[in-house]
Design a protein around this motif. Structure first.
Motif, short mmCIF file in Angstrom:
data_model
loop_
_atom_site.label_atom_id
_atom_site.label_comp_id
_atom_site.label_asym_id
_atom_site.label_seq_id
_atom_site.Cartn_x
_atom_site.Cartn_y
_atom_site.Cartn_z
N SER A 168 0.85 -1.19 0.00
CA SER A 168 0.00 0.00 0.00
C SER A 168 0.89 1.23 0.00
N TYR A 169 0.36 2.28 -0.60
CA TYR A 169 1.12 3.52 -0.75
C TYR A 169 0.18 4.69 -0.52
N GLU A 170 0.73 5.79 -0.01
CA GLU A 170 -0.05 7.02 0.17
C GLU A 170 0.00 7.88 -1.08
N MET A 171 0.85 7.50 -2.02
CA MET A 171 1.05 8.21 -3.28
C MET A 171 1.56 9.63 -3.03
N ASP B 135 6.62 7.66 -4.33
CA ASP B 135 5.87 6.40 -4.30
C ASP B 135 5.74 5.74 -5.67
N ILE B 136 5.75 6.50 -6.75
CA ILE B 136 5.70 5.87 -8.07
C ILE B 136 6.94 5.00 -8.26
N VAL C 191 -2.91 7.38 -10.64
CA VAL C 191 -3.44 7.55 -9.29
C VAL C 191 -3.01 8.91 -8.75
N CYS C 192 -1.74 9.24 -8.89
CA CYS C 192 -1.24 10.53 -8.38
C CYS C 192 -1.95 11.71 -9.02
N VAL D 8 -2.86 -5.57 -10.01
CA VAL D 8 -4.13 -4.94 -9.67
C VAL D 8 -3.83 -3.72 -8.83
N MET D 9 -4.32 -2.57 -9.29
CA MET D 9 -4.11 -1.33 -8.56
C MET D 9 -5.48 -0.76 -8.21
N TRP D 10 -5.70 -0.56 -6.91
CA TRP D 10 -6.93 0.04 -6.41
C TRP D 10 -6.63 1.44 -5.91
N ASP D 11 -7.54 2.37 -6.20
CA ASP D 11 -7.44 3.71 -5.63
C ASP D 11 -8.83 4.20 -5.28
#
Length: 142
Positions: free
Chosen positions: A6-9, A13-14, A55-56, A77-80
């Motif tokens: 998980s990342y806060e972006m 983070d990229i 996402v960013c 799989v990327m969820w935002d």
């Protein structure tokens, strides 16, 4: 084989998403003995980077990345939390920028976009090994 992060972006983070994908695939090679071509390693990092960039830009906030490999295919799989589903723009060689989703569609085996209860998820599939019919630059036209 599965992995999740998980990342806060936030700043950097990229690159961390890209590193997570690379480290996962290297572990798949080392621990499972799976063949992962140099092309697949590059494509997986490119796809992860482009999805994370979106996402960013369009859904700032937390992001979950799930990786799953079976020895032949990698699923990213990327969820935002953003509710707007991405749509690839029509091809336009004069447009500056906004080509990320076009690139992802060109290099992936498939891309699925799903509206979730909260936000959305994108699932990209990438072949891990090259085959004679693996296009290097997307489908030929003409």
């Amino acid at each position: 084989m599965r992995g999740r992060a998980s990342y806060e972006m936030v700043s950097g983070d990229i690159a961390r998403v890209r590193d997570f994908v690379r480290e996962f695939l290297i572990s798949a090679q080392n621990l499972r003995g799976w063949a992962v071509s140099a092309r697949a390693l590059d494509v997986a990092q490119l796809v992860a980077s482009e999805l994370a960039t979106n996402v960013c830009k369009y859904a700032p906030g937390p992001c979950l990345v799930d990786l799953e490999a079976d020895g032949t295919t990698l699923g990213i799989v990327m969820w935002d939390s953003g509710s707007v589903l991405p749509v690839a723009s029509a091809a336009d060689p004069t447009r500056v920028g906004q080509h990320g989703l076009e690139l992802v569609l060109m290099v992936c085996k498939s891309l699925e976009v799903h509206q979730e209860t909260v936000g959305k998820s994108l699932r990209a599939l990438i072949d891990l090994a090259d085959s004679p019919d693996t296009p290097l630059f997307g489908p030929a036209t003409g």
